[in-house]
Write a protein that holds these residues in place. Structure first.
Motif, PDB file in Angstrom:
ATOM      1  N   TYR A  75      -0.828 102.201   9.082  1.00  0.00           N
ATOM      2  CA  TYR A  75      -0.149 101.684  10.267  1.00  0.00           C
ATOM      3  C   TYR A  75       0.046 100.179  10.091  1.00  0.00           C
ATOM      4  O   TYR A  75      -0.899  99.475   9.708  1.00  0.00           O
ATOM      5  CB  TYR A  75      -0.983 101.914  11.529  1.00  0.00           C
ATOM      6  CG  TYR A  75      -1.097 103.360  11.938  1.00  0.00           C
ATOM      7  CD1 TYR A  75      -0.178 103.923  12.817  1.00  0.00           C
ATOM      8  CD2 TYR A  75      -2.132 104.154  11.469  1.00  0.00           C
ATOM      9  CE1 TYR A  75      -0.296 105.249  13.219  1.00  0.00           C
ATOM     10  CE2 TYR A  75      -2.257 105.477  11.854  1.00  0.00           C
ATOM     11  CZ  TYR A  75      -1.338 106.019  12.736  1.00  0.00           C
ATOM     12  OH  TYR A  75      -1.456 107.323  13.125  1.00  0.00           O
TER      13      TYR A  75
ATOM     14  N   ASP B  70      -9.811 108.200  11.684  1.00  0.00           N
ATOM     15  CA  ASP B  70      -9.310 109.204  10.746  1.00  0.00           C
ATOM     16  C   ASP B  70      -9.186 108.652   9.319  1.00  0.00           C
ATOM     17  O   ASP B  70      -8.650 109.324   8.440  1.00  0.00           O
ATOM     18  CB  ASP B  70      -7.939 109.719  11.210  1.00  0.00           C
ATOM     19  CG  ASP B  70      -8.018 110.439  12.541  1.00  0.00           C
ATOM     20  OD1 ASP B  70      -9.013 111.174  12.761  1.00  0.00           O
ATOM     21  OD2 ASP B  70      -7.096 110.270  13.368  1.00  0.00           O
TER      22      ASP B  70
ATOM     23  N   ASN C 102      -7.402 106.023   8.465  1.00  0.00           N
ATOM     24  CA  ASN C 102      -6.104 105.380   8.254  1.00  0.00           C
ATOM     25  C   ASN C 102      -6.244 103.863   8.317  1.00  0.00           C
ATOM     26  O   ASN C 102      -6.913 103.329   9.202  1.00  0.00           O
ATOM     27  CB  ASN C 102      -5.107 105.834   9.324  1.00  0.00           C
ATOM     28  CG  ASN C 102      -4.912 107.325   9.319  1.00  0.00           C
ATOM     29  OD1 ASN C 102      -4.674 107.919   8.272  1.00  0.00           O
ATOM     30  ND2 ASN C 102      -5.028 107.939  10.483  1.00  0.00           N
TER      31      ASN C 102
ATOM     32  N   LYS D  20       0.523 106.374  17.471  1.00  0.00           N
ATOM     33  CA  LYS D  20      -0.357 107.358  16.841  1.00  0.00           C
ATOM     34  C   LYS D  20       0.174 108.778  17.024  1.00  0.00           C
ATOM     35  O   LYS D  20       0.124 109.600  16.100  1.00  0.00           O
ATOM     36  CB  LYS D  20      -1.773 107.218  17.411  1.00  0.00           C
ATOM     37  CG  LYS D  20      -2.455 105.938  16.958  1.00  0.00           C
ATOM     38  CD  LYS D  20      -3.606 105.509  17.809  1.00  0.00           C
ATOM     39  CE  LYS D  20      -4.837 106.317  17.715  1.00  0.00           C
ATOM     40  NZ  LYS D  20      -5.972 105.734  18.464  1.00  0.00           N
ATOM     41  N   GLN D  21       0.701 109.058  18.202  1.00  0.00           N
ATOM     42  CA  GLN D  21       1.241 110.392  18.488  1.00  0.00           C
ATOM     43  C   GLN D  21       2.457 110.695  17.618  1.00  0.00           C
ATOM     44  O   GLN D  21       2.561 111.779  17.036  1.00  0.00           O
ATOM     45  CB  GLN D  21       1.601 110.508  19.976  1.00  0.00           C
ATOM     46  CG  GLN D  21       2.114 111.874  20.385  1.00  0.00           C
ATOM     47  CD  GLN D  21       1.076 112.970  20.201  1.00  0.00           C
ATOM     48  OE1 GLN D  21      -0.118 112.740  20.335  1.00  0.00           O
ATOM     49  NE2 GLN D  21       1.533 114.165  19.876  1.00  0.00           N
TER      50      GLN D  21
ATOM     51  N   LYS E  23       1.421 111.353  14.012  1.00  0.00           N
ATOM     52  CA  LYS E  23       0.760 112.643  13.783  1.00  0.00           C
ATOM     53  C   LYS E  23       1.716 113.827  13.899  1.00  0.00           C
ATOM     54  O   LYS E  23       1.486 114.869  13.289  1.00  0.00           O
ATOM     55  CB  LYS E  23      -0.402 112.814  14.765  1.00  0.00           C
ATOM     56  CG  LYS E  23      -1.575 111.909  14.435  1.00  0.00           C
ATOM     57  CD  LYS E  23      -2.684 112.026  15.438  1.00  0.00           C
ATOM     58  CE  LYS E  23      -3.806 111.057  15.092  1.00  0.00           C
ATOM     59  NZ  LYS E  23      -4.863 111.038  16.086  1.00  0.00           N
ATOM     60  N   THR E  24       2.773 113.683  14.674  1.00  0.00           N
ATOM     61  CA  THR E  24       3.675 114.813  14.900  1.00  0.00           C
ATOM     62  C   THR E  24       4.926 114.766  14.034  1.00  0.00           C
ATOM     63  O   THR E  24       5.695 115.723  14.029  1.00  0.00           O
ATOM     64  CB  THR E  24       4.079 114.909  16.386  1.00  0.00           C
ATOM     65  OG1 THR E  24       4.711 113.694  16.775  1.00  0.00           O
ATOM     66  CG2 THR E  24       2.866 115.176  17.265  1.00  0.00           C
TER      67      THR E  24
ATOM     68  N   HIS F 211       6.391 115.181  10.695  1.00  0.00           N
ATOM     69  CA  HIS F 211       5.988 115.766   9.419  1.00  0.00           C
ATOM     70  C   HIS F 211       7.031 115.610   8.315  1.00  0.00           C
ATOM     71  O   HIS F 211       6.760 115.946   7.178  1.00  0.00           O
ATOM     72  CB  HIS F 211       5.670 117.248   9.603  1.00  0.00           C
ATOM     73  CG  HIS F 211       4.590 117.488  10.598  1.00  0.00           C
ATOM     74  ND1 HIS F 211       3.275 117.148  10.372  1.00  0.00           N
ATOM     75  CD2 HIS F 211       4.635 118.003  11.850  1.00  0.00           C
ATOM     76  CE1 HIS F 211       2.548 117.457  11.432  1.00  0.00           C
ATOM     77  NE2 HIS F 211       3.351 117.983  12.344  1.00  0.00           N
TER      78      HIS F 211
END
Length: 170
Positions: free
Chosen positions: A3, A62, A64, A150-151, A154-155, A157
């Motif tokens: 990030y 996590d 990151n 963050k959302q 993570k979503t 792909h």
């Protein structure tokens, strides 16, 4: 995943975003105290020589990596970093997702003035109180921006490099 929070100076909203991301600040939309703000690592501590440098803040829960960068007025920094990342991923099979998140939309005018007085003119007795006032005004928006960043990361792909310009926060 990596990030990278970015804005003009890289030492105010980006430092707060990194601290929220790393859970070094309360995980809520409540207003921060002056002490909490002033104790954030790198908050109002970077100088001109730090512009354009990736500043490592730590690893999240996590694993990151979380970085910040001050890009000044140069809107080409993030696109150039994106292109460099894509080149490295292609040539060296570098397989790390990179997320760039712009914190500039969270900056209230009082924080801009505070940064100008403190970082630009080195007049901290005027600038720091303005920065703290501005941070208190926008901390809830920074928290929301981090959670959204963050959302999305993570979503999403299908993208190896994500650039979030974010919206103007009110």
């Amino acid at each position: 995943m990596i990030y990278i929070y970015n804005d003009y100076g890289g030492t105010h909203t980006t430092a707060l975003a990194a601290a929220y991301h790393l859970k070094q600040l309360p995980q809520s939309e409540r207003k921060l105290t002056s002490e909490e703000i002033l104790n954030v690592k790198y908050f109002n501590r970077l100088t001109r020589k730090d512009f354009g440098k990736l500043i490592f803040h730590g690893n999240d829960e996590d694993g990151n990596a979380v970085y910040t960068i001050g890009r000044k007025r140069n809107k080409l920094v993030v696109p150039a970093l994106k292109e460099l990342t894509l080149l490295l991923q292609s040539k060296f099979h570098f397989n790390e997702k990179i997320v760039f998140s712009n914190t500039s939309p969270t900056v209230p005018i009082v924080m801009s003035f505070g940064g100008f007085f403190s970082r630009g003119l080195k007049i901290d007795f005027i600038g720091v109180p303005l920065l703290v006032k501005g941070a208190k005004q926008c901390c809830d928006n920074i928290y929301k921006l981090v959670e959204n960043t963050k959302q999305v990361a993570k979503t999403s792909h299908y993208e190896d490099v994500i650039v979030l310009e974010n919206e103007k926060y009110k």
